[in-house]
Design a protein around this motif. Structure first.
Motif, PDB file in Angstrom:
ATOM      1  N   LYS A 385    -106.800  88.653  81.281  1.00 40.49           N
ATOM      2  CA  LYS A 385    -108.154  88.666  80.853  1.00 40.49           C
ATOM      3  C   LYS A 385    -108.519  90.033  80.446  1.00 40.49           C
ATOM      4  O   LYS A 385    -109.441  90.612  81.377  1.00 40.49           O
ATOM      5  N   VAL A 386    -107.770  90.795  79.582  1.00 38.61           N
ATOM      6  CA  VAL A 386    -108.321  92.095  79.062  1.00 38.61           C
ATOM      7  C   VAL A 386    -108.502  91.906  77.522  1.00 38.61           C
ATOM      8  O   VAL A 386    -108.054  90.814  76.771  1.00 38.61           O
ATOM      9  N   LYS A 387    -108.988  93.180  76.877  1.00 37.11           N
ATOM     10  CA  LYS A 387    -109.008  93.249  75.617  1.00 37.11           C
ATOM     11  C   LYS A 387    -108.070  94.118  75.227  1.00 37.11           C
ATOM     12  O   LYS A 387    -107.636  95.032  75.905  1.00 37.11           O
ATOM     13  N   ILE A 388    -107.603  93.940  73.886  1.00 38.45           N
ATOM     14  CA  ILE A 388    -106.477  94.945  73.226  1.00 38.45           C
ATOM     15  C   ILE A 388    -107.013  96.309  73.245  1.00 38.45           C
ATOM     16  O   ILE A 388    -106.231  97.186  73.540  1.00 38.45           O
ATOM     17  N   GLU A 389    -108.144  96.615  72.731  1.00 38.35           N
ATOM     18  CA  GLU A 389    -108.737  98.041  72.848  1.00 38.35           C
ATOM     19  C   GLU A 389    -108.505  98.666  74.462  1.00 38.35           C
ATOM     20  O   GLU A 389    -108.240  99.875  74.498  1.00 38.35           O
ATOM     21  N   GLY A 390    -108.676  97.876  75.515  1.00 34.01           N
ATOM     22  CA  GLY A 390    -108.620  98.552  76.840  1.00 34.01           C
ATOM     23  C   GLY A 390    -107.122  98.885  76.914  1.00 34.01           C
ATOM     24  O   GLY A 390    -107.072  99.782  77.948  1.00 34.01           O
ATOM     25  N   MET A 391    -106.173  98.325  76.530  1.00 31.38           N
ATOM     26  CA  MET A 391    -104.678  98.591  77.000  1.00 31.38           C
ATOM     27  C   MET A 391    -104.382  99.869  75.899  1.00 31.38           C
ATOM     28  O   MET A 391    -103.041 100.361  76.253  1.00 31.38           O
ATOM     29  N   MET A 392    -105.096 100.177  74.911  1.00 30.89           N
ATOM     30  CA  MET A 392    -104.542 101.006  73.949  1.00 30.89           C
ATOM     31  C   MET A 392    -103.707 102.189  74.447  1.00 30.89           C
ATOM     32  O   MET A 392    -102.758 102.702  73.871  1.00 30.89           O
ATOM     33  N   LYS A 393    -104.387 103.079  75.631  1.00 28.99           N
ATOM     34  CA  LYS A 393    -103.854 104.261  76.009  1.00 28.99           C
ATOM     35  C   LYS A 393    -102.521 104.203  76.542  1.00 28.99           C
ATOM     36  O   LYS A 393    -101.643 104.822  76.417  1.00 28.99           O
ATOM     37  N   TYR A 394    -102.295 102.768  77.110  1.00 29.80           N
ATOM     38  CA  TYR A 394    -100.989 102.713  77.678  1.00 29.80           C
ATOM     39  C   TYR A 394    -100.014 102.210  76.729  1.00 29.80           C
ATOM     40  O   TYR A 394     -98.784 102.513  76.429  1.00 29.80           O
ATOM     41  N   LEU A 395    -100.460 101.400  75.457  1.00 28.82           N
ATOM     42  CA  LEU A 395     -99.853 100.798  74.442  1.00 28.82           C
ATOM     43  C   LEU A 395     -99.213 102.009  73.594  1.00 28.82           C
ATOM     44  O   LEU A 395     -98.085 101.930  73.374  1.00 28.82           O
ATOM     45  N   MET A 396     -99.998 103.047  73.692  1.00 29.46           N
ATOM     46  CA  MET A 396     -99.560 104.323  72.805  1.00 29.46           C
ATOM     47  C   MET A 396     -98.277 104.854  73.205  1.00 29.46           C
ATOM     48  O   MET A 396     -97.390 105.345  72.740  1.00 29.46           O
ATOM     49  N   ILE A 397     -98.374 105.074  74.668  1.00 32.98           N
ATOM     50  CA  ILE A 397     -97.308 105.688  75.332  1.00 32.98           C
ATOM     51  C   ILE A 397     -96.048 105.018  75.190  1.00 32.98           C
ATOM     52  O   ILE A 397     -95.037 105.465  74.613  1.00 32.98           O
ATOM     53  N   TYR A 398     -96.069 103.512  75.453  1.00 35.31           N
ATOM     54  CA  TYR A 398     -94.911 102.584  75.273  1.00 35.31           C
ATOM     55  C   TYR A 398     -94.327 102.658  74.013  1.00 35.31           C
ATOM     56  O   TYR A 398     -93.255 102.765  73.751  1.00 35.31           O
ATOM     57  N   PHE A 399     -95.378 102.747  72.908  1.00 34.48           N
ATOM     58  CA  PHE A 399     -95.015 102.813  71.610  1.00 34.48           C
ATOM     59  C   PHE A 399     -94.310 104.140  71.173  1.00 34.48           C
ATOM     60  O   PHE A 399     -93.169 103.834  70.353  1.00 34.48           O
ATOM     61  N   GLY A 400     -94.771 105.079  71.694  1.00 30.76           N
ATOM     62  CA  GLY A 400     -93.880 106.330  71.680  1.00 30.76           C
ATOM     63  C   GLY A 400     -92.426 106.352  71.986  1.00 30.76           C
ATOM     64  O   GLY A 400     -91.542 106.770  71.416  1.00 30.76           O
TER      65      GLY A 400
END
Length: 424
Positions: A385-400
């Motif tokens: 129950k979250v939105k993609i924009e809320g995950m972005m700061k963590y997604l960017m770390i995992y992406f790196g």
């Protein structure tokens, strides 16, 4: 004709047309523009494109994954990982990654891994005060292991498109998958220590033994399937059938979590998934036939070679291109379209095509957790129950981290080729 093919494909993609119809529609328009080709060739090529014995492995692995998911396998895997890791700082985040790796070796699907594991581990993480967006981002990033660790539907698609051994591709995906799993666990551990988590109590020896006993049949499945393939006891297609039988017996008669009335929905969900994959595969056949007839692979090869004849430059360019493609195109579709184009160039430059398949799959797997098309994101958004924009700061770390992993997989070929080499 080639211009019509690509321009119409881009327009249809922008319009949001499903990828299978994009491939068929652009192919049909290109043939009409050519004027000298009977359009019945579209049906003929699409039909022949699904006639491979190897492709039979895909529906059976899809069905096996759904049977194991409905049969309580994911819950038992979570319990097993939690009994060994849950008490460590950030342990539940590490459990999430490890469970995704285990389930990947059962389902062969990234989305299935995200759905099955996320539905169980995300509520548990929230109960222990983990940040909701962090929990969702961890699952979305880790579920990409579903198409790297064998059995992988994506690797089957590459093997068929590039005419490579599925068994060798499965062997080649094993160590890179474990390596990526280890790096994601390390990053999840570091990030989770800042989340104000509440570690679970340390399990006793008896509890660890009990959780292992409950999960032993789940652990044995990839051992039996992959062991059978690696030893040459059965082919990947035969292994997929064994996986279905194993999953059915375990879910219905051992764990008894699958009721007879549940089988209809399991079969229905599997058919829908397989119909989508099959339609894309068949549509890509006519698209690929036109590309081959117009000598697009040869022209593309000349373009790359005109930039540089170095295989290292080529690999860097391919990685950049595939990371971008993965953001906008579903991984399976991208694989069946691009593998026949890129594999001949890689072979010309002396790149092992088994290794190249792992590079492509790792690239496109990352695309499953990057917007706007990343399927894993939408699966976990629903669970957490979250939105993609809320995950972005963590997604960017995992992406790196995943991009660094990709570079290592790309430029350290033994990571992919060690196990296949041992069985030659």
């Amino acid at each position: 004709m080639t211009a019509v093919l690509f321009i119409s494909m881009v327009i249809l993609l922008i319009l949001g047309v499903p990828i299978a119809f994009v491939l068929v529609g652009s192919s049909a328009l290109a043939l009409v523009a050519d004027g000298g080709t009977n359009l019945s060739i579209i049906i003929q090529r699409m039909f022949s494109g699904t006639g491979s014995f190897t492709l039979l492995a895909i529906p059976f692995f899809v069905l096996a994954g759904n049977l194991m998911s409905a049969g309580g396998i994911s819950r038992r895997l979570v319990n097993l990982c939690n009994s060994f890791l849950g008490h460590i700082p950030g342990g539940l985040a590490m459990v999430a990654v490890a469970t995704c790796a285990f389930f990947a070796a059962i389902s062969g699907s990234s989305a299935a891994t995200a759905a099955a594991v996320g539905a169980i581990i995300i509520p548990e993480m929230l109960k222990h005060k983990y940040d909701r967006n962090f929990a969702a981002a961890t699952i979305a990033s880790s579920a990409e292991l579903g198409v790297i660790i064998p059995p992988s539907i994506g690797l089957i698609q590459y093997g068929v498109a590039a005419e490579q051994s599925i068994g060798e591709l499965f062997m080649a995906g094993f160590l890179p998958g474990l390596f990526i799993c280890a790096t994601l666990m390390a990053v999840a551990h570091i990030l989770a220590k800042k989340q104000g988590f509440i570690p679970t109590e340390k399990s006793t020896g008896a509890e660890k033994v009990q959780s292992f006993k409950e999960a032993i049949l789940a652990i044995l499945m990839p051992v039996i399937i992959l062991g059978g393939i690696y030893s040459g006891f059965f082919t990947p297609t035969e292994a997929a059938v064994v996986a279905v039988f194993y999953g059915l017996v375990v879910g219905v008669f051992v764990y008894r979590e699958i009721k007879i009335q549940d089988l209809g929905k399991i079969f229905y969900d599997s058919v829908i998934t397989m119909a989508t994959v099959c339609l894309i595969m068949s549509a890509s056949t006519i698209f690929g036939w036109i590309l081959a007839r117009e000598q697009v692979p040869q022209a593309l090869a000349q373009t790359f070679l005109s930039i540089s004849s170095s295989k290292y430059v080529f690999l860097i360019l391919i990685n950049i291109m595939l990371l971008i493609v993965g953001c906008f195109c579903e991984a399976g579709a991208a694989m069946v379209i691009l593998a026949p184009l890129l594999a001949p160039i890689a072979q010309t430059l002396g790149i092992d095509l088994i290794h190249f398949g792992i590079i492509m799959m790792t690239n496109l797997a990352i695309g499953m957790m990057t917007p706007p098309v990343g399927v894993n994101l939408y699966v976990v958004c629903d669970s957490a129950k979250v939105k993609i924009e809320g995950m972005m700061k963590y997604l960017m770390i995992y992406f790196g981290v995943l991009v660094v992993d990709l570079m290592i997989v790309t430029f350290v070929p033994p990571l992919s080729l060690l196990i296949p080499g041992l069985f030659q």
